[in-house]
Design a protein around this motif. Structure first.
Motif, mmCIF file in Angstrom:
data_model
loop_
_atom_site.group_PDB
_atom_site.id
_atom_site.type_symbol
_atom_site.label_atom_id
_atom_site.label_comp_id
_atom_site.label_asym_id
_atom_site.label_seq_id
_atom_site.Cartn_x
_atom_site.Cartn_y
_atom_site.Cartn_z
ATOM 1 N N UNK A 153 57.965 32.723 48.998
ATOM 2 C CA UNK A 153 56.714 33.319 49.495
ATOM 3 C C UNK A 153 56.935 33.987 50.845
ATOM 4 N N UNK A 154 57.799 33.379 51.637
ATOM 5 C CA UNK A 154 58.108 33.965 52.938
ATOM 6 C C UNK A 154 58.828 35.296 52.731
ATOM 7 N N UNK A 157 56.468 38.010 51.236
ATOM 8 C CA UNK A 157 55.107 37.998 51.824
ATOM 9 C C UNK A 157 54.445 39.373 51.824
ATOM 10 N N UNK A 158 55.170 40.348 52.369
ATOM 11 C CA UNK A 158 54.537 41.670 52.495
ATOM 12 C C UNK A 158 54.243 42.294 51.134
ATOM 13 N N UNK A 191 53.571 40.619 48.443
ATOM 14 C CA UNK A 191 52.444 39.894 47.835
ATOM 15 C C UNK A 191 51.127 40.378 48.431
ATOM 16 N N UNK A 192 51.069 40.491 49.761
ATOM 17 C CA UNK A 192 49.765 40.843 50.348
ATOM 18 C C UNK A 192 49.428 42.315 50.138
ATOM 19 N N UNK A 197 49.948 43.674 47.254
ATOM 20 C CA UNK A 197 49.577 43.764 45.836
ATOM 21 C C UNK A 197 50.720 44.187 44.934
#
Lengths: 308, 678
Positions: A193-194, A197-198, A200-201, A203
């Protein structure tokens, strides 16, 4: 579907030692009778036995699961609070491809996700490979991702082996969208997730797990997650396979079911079984992911629609 | 179980003969697996409504309570009755909390009290998977409503949890203070099928008084002359932490036995004072509103407010702790109605400033959002990345989570905040609505001050208790008004106190040779603040001589005839030679040699531009050294600076000089800030 049902869904999904098919049959029967999962857990065990055809052992397991409902409520609250989505199979956000490909025998009753759910509705490809991939396979993976990107198809990937790493690097390189399928519980993927991260956020990445959220990686879960990768993909490409690895058996299984699998045609010096897969029904493609010209008329037809 | 059977067990376990009707109605509903909201006044016996059924259920009852003192008292009481109960909170060591969790898992407990914030703890969440749960209780349920007077963001998670619980699991929410609006909000949040039981809120043993004053000193003077005449022991609430210290020192000065209490004290000190209050060790505990909620003491005979609370609900809640034994209790509220040059009443300003400062500016919300779009950050990292105060970051974080813009995610043992894909735009409308509500509530508090009718009726009406009864026992009905008429001798005493009272600097640590120091004044004292500001920021020249007189007085009071070898001073960042010149004057008068060898090793920003302790500490870290170490070897030095704010500079210098084997460092400053008011 209201959040208040989620603890009940988890109780159903994680009842141990009961086949997915049995769980999905319960869901289908509830759906047909216009009942909810909450209704199911409030029914008398005699109804479970009569209407849902549960045997004695199964009844006991469901009685235990019912006792754990408050405990699951705590877990659901924690997962939602941390931004994870919990999608029961009846949810409109649940992947239609997964449901269709795995059917009621294998489609998990609940999936856990983080990221852009819309990605699951898009056409998708997956690229598979063994642990011992060579540079040709890695180049192949990069090319296929590039093509997928050009044709607005998303990429389904695992996180386990070198092919997966190549795929995810290529996804980033071509600014492609992807689904990452975890061989572990979703709450144990912190490093990933780290790293993503970018993506994922913004989309571009959706992370999926079908396992108990706190499960850590195991070889068994890794095998099971392969099935989910197959299930989520509309098209499957094999970069590299040999007769001893998990990819081989899964590909053979899918070929037997009549599913189209695209296999990179390898040169004679490569130590893999790609060409045997082709001989057993896999569609030969070149290192660019294009159907091989020697494959004949029928394949030429397929080539037109490959990246539609 | 019917009522008769239940009351038999009640007698055996708790020693009571009967339930009140409302108690039984509540318990009966819980036995049926229902969800209940119980609104009853303090002292009614709400606790029994969950303690009794908890003893009858198979598994564990979890009570979410924000009140540590209440947990402690109730667990003690339950254990004395042979009921296995424990609590988990920040007062216990991690090992003690872990043991309690294990006991809960092992089925050794019937009742477990837990702070709502614990719902964010992974050890706890993991453990909840393994407990046999029977009932959930939300104590002080008004805190789950943003419309309530004491909304706590951590309770939002408890509400989410309650919504996810199986439908037949009993849930009880209790509060003594909920307006109709808050009641409806709680009902809506918990469940559509929740049943509410509401009792009467009148406390007819209360004697309510309001004393209007024209000077702040009037409050101190009245207390000095009248406190000893009030029967029993009680609590005096102040509006600020600094005032707890000042009031306590003053009352001690005139011979009353008091102590101060506020959230700035460590857990052990707070516990000690709470125990002392229970044992009537002091005539009065002087406290912010951090004390009182959850103190299970039946004979608090008086509660004095030196500053108005934020609303009549706050007031009812805070005075609610008095007279639980039903005996007469005095509730006195001071109000300074003198007006400033803008026509604003003095005592209106503090609660108004809390409302104004309650929410950071939108610009700061955006700062946090933008930082989190770049990477996941922990709270400390957000504070550093945005240069915002910790208190502001906490508020912003809670609001952003509430609005679904940010989530708190567990990464191993730490928590990170993540921006969410598809996050909604920041909605500030709700902030405005809440601000308007708070202003309206404050106006209602002023109305309470100024009414000429029954004060208890006003409070009951405000809380939505529309029962009809005879209201008396206040200075507008049957009681005489309390008046201010101080004797000259008391006024002189106060002057004497003012002269001798000085703020302490708590910097002593076992890691350095620093000892606690002294300031000549609080920075907030207008004459001091203005003088310092003029010299530092308006080219007003050296610090004026009256500051020198004050500082010398502070020095003599704190250090008396103690011998010092050197005076050193904090080298400047932007104030030129102001501190150096002042230190030279001190050196001349005190006849202690001055040294200019404390120097900076690097550039630092002025501490005042940094808004939180982390950045202030980082800003001065490793920035000081002593150019002639032999000069201070084994010496006792006075360390002088103009303003003491976070203390980071003094502590850093203390650490740097201690490496050179200085014998003792005694800090001396002109002014100390309170809560970073620089």
């Amino acid at each position: 579907m209201m959040n208040e049902e989620l603890a009940y869904w988890l109780a159903l999904a994680h009842v141990p030692n009961i086949k997915i098919k049995t769980k999905n049959e319960i869901i289908v029967r509830l759906f047909e009778r216009n009942k909810t999962i909450i209704d199911f857990f409030q029914l008398d065990t005699s109804i479970w036995e009569k209407d849902f055809e549960l045997n004695k052992t199964e009844l006991e397991l469901f009685i235990d699961a019912k006792k754990e409902l408050p405990n699951y409520a705590f877990m659901v609250e924690d997962l939602l609070e941390q931004g994870y989505n919990i999608l029961p199979i009846t949810s409109s956000d649940y992947s239609p491809t997964l449901k269709k490909n795995l059917g009621r025998t294998y489609a998990p009753p609940v999936i856990y996700t983080k990221g852009n759910l819309q990605i699951m509705k898009e056409k998708s490809i997956a690229i598979l490979g063994s642990q011992k991939v060579n540079n040709n396979s890695l180049q192949f993976a990069d090319n296929v991702v590039k093509n997928a990107s050009a044709n607005h198809k998303i990429v389904v990937s695992g996180v386990a082996n070198r092919i997966d790493k190549q795929v995810l690097d290529s996804v980033l390189k071509y600014k492609e969208q992807s689904i990452i399928v975890l061989p572990q519980g979703i709450a144990t993927f912190q490093t990933g997730f780290k790293k993503h991260y970018k993506q994922i956020i913004s989309g571009d990445v959706l992370v999926i797990s079908t396992f108990y959220p706190k499960s850590t990686w195991s070889a068994q879960l890794a095998m099971q997650s392969n099935a989910i990768i197959y299930g989520l993909a509309s098209e499957i490409y094999v970069a590299d396979s040999n007769e001893e690895d998990g990819t081989w058996s899964k590909v053979m299984d899918n070929l037997r079911k009549g599913k189209t699998i695209y296999v990179r045609e390898s040169n004679p010096k490569e130590k893999n079984a790609n060409n045997i897969l082709i001989s057993k029904g896999g569609k030969a493609v070149d290192i660019f992911g294009k159907l091989n010209n020697t494959a004949g008329k029928e394949d030429d037809e397929s080539q037109k629609t490959l990246f539609d | 179980m019917n009522r008769r059977e239940a009351e038999k067990k009640l007698k055996t376990i708790f020693g009571f003969d009967h339930f009140y009707d409302e108690q039984w109605n509540t318990i009966d509903l819980l036995f049926q697996g229902k969800k209940v909201l119980l609104i009853e006044k303090t002292g009614f016996g709400k606790s029994l409504c969950f303690q009794f059924p908890a003893t009858q259920f198979d598994g564990l009852t979890i009570i979410f309570s924000p009140l540590i003192a209440l947990m402690r008292d109730q667990v003690k009481g339950l254990n004395e009755k042979g009921i296995n109960a424990k609590y988990i909170n920040s007062e216990q060591t991690p090992a003690e909390n872990s043991q309690t969790i294990q006991d809960a898992i092992d089925g050794k407990l019937k009742i477990l009290y837990i702070a709502p914030e614990r719902q964010e703890n992974q050890e706890w969440i993991k453990a909840t998977r393994m407990m046999n749960l029977s009932m959930i209780v939300i104590d002080e349920a008004h805190t789950i409503s943003v419309w309530g007077h004491d909304f706590r963001p951590a309770f939002r998670r408890i509400i989410n949890l309650v919504k996810l619980l199986p439908q037949d699991l009993p849930v009880l929410a209790t509060t003594a203070t909920a307006t109709k609006r808050v009641q409806e909000d709680i009902e809506k949040q918990i469940s559509d099928d929740i049943q509410t039981i509401r009792g009467e809120l009148i406390r007819d043993n209360f004697e309510l008084y309001v004393i209007k004053v024209n000077y702040e000193d009037d409050k101190l003077l009245w207390l000095a002359e009248n406190l000893s005449a009030i029967e029993g022991n009680g609590i005096i609430y102040t509006g600020t932490r600094a005032n707890t210290e000042i009031y306590s020192r003053w009352l001690e000065f005139i011979g009353a036995k008091t102590t101060e209490y506020n959230a700035g004290l460590d857990a052990n000190s707070r516990k000690e004072i709470e125990n002392g209050l229970m044992n009537n060790e002091w005539k009065a505990v002087i406290s912010t509103n951090a004390l009182g909620m959850g103190i299970d003491k039946s004979d608090i005979r008086f509660i004095v407010h030196t500053q108005i609370p934020a609303s009549p609900i706050h007031y009812y809640q805070e005075i609610g702790r008095a007279g639980r034994d039903g005996k007469p209790s005095k509730l006195i509220l001071f109000y300074n109605s003198s007006k400033d040059e803008n026509g604003i009443e003095e005592d209106y300003k503090l609660p108004k400033s809390f409302i104004d400062g309650g929410r950071p500016s939108l610009k700061n919300y955006i700062k946090v959002i933008e930082a989190l779009k770049q990477e996941q950050l922990g709270e400390r990292q957000i504070i550093k990345a945005t240069n915002l105060k910790q208190t502001q970051v906490k508020v912003i974080r809670a609001d952003l989570i509430e609005q679904g813009i940010v989530r708190e995610v567990i990464y191993g043992r730490s928590k990170k905040y993540e921006y969410q894909f598809n996050a909604p735009e920041l909605n500030s409308t709700s902030f405005d609505e809440l601000r308007n509500l708070k202003l309206k509530e404050l106006d209602s508090m002023l109305e309470y001050i100024n009414i000429s009718s029954s004060r208890m009726k006003f409070l009951c009406d405000y809380l939505g208790d529309d029962s009809h009864t005879e209201y008396k026992n206040c200075d507008n009905t049957t009681l005489d008004k309390l008046k201010i008429n101080p004797k000259n001798e008391t006024k002189e005493k106060l002057l004497e106190f003012r002269e001798s009272y000085l703020p302490e600097l708590s910097v002593e640590s076992k890691y350095s040779k620093l000892v606690d120091g002294i300031a000549s004044s609080y920075y907030g004292v207008s004459s001091v603040k203005n003088a310092l500001y003029r010299s530092k920021h308006e080219d007003g020249g050296d610090f004026p001589d009256f500051l020198l007189r004050l500082t010398l007085k502070a020095f003599r009071k704190k250090y008396g005839q103690e011998q010092f070898d050197l005076i050193i001073y904090v080298p400047p960042t932007e104030s030129g030679d102001l501190v150096k010149n002042f230190a030279e004057k001190l050196s001349q008068v005190l006849k202690i040699p001055i040294s200019h060898n404390l120097i900076k090793t690097g550039v630092s920003k002025p501490q005042r531009v940094l808004k939180n302790g982390y950045l202030k500490k980082d800003n001065v870290a490793k920035k000081f050294t002593y150019s002639q170490p032999k000069e201070i070897l084994g010496k006792s030095v006075v360390l002088f600076d103009d303003i003491f704010d976070s203390g980071a500079t003094i502590i850093e210098i203390g650490s740097a000089l201690s490496k050179f084997k200085v014998a003792k460092i005694s800090p001396l400053v002109i002014a100390r800030t309170v809560g970073g008011d620089i």
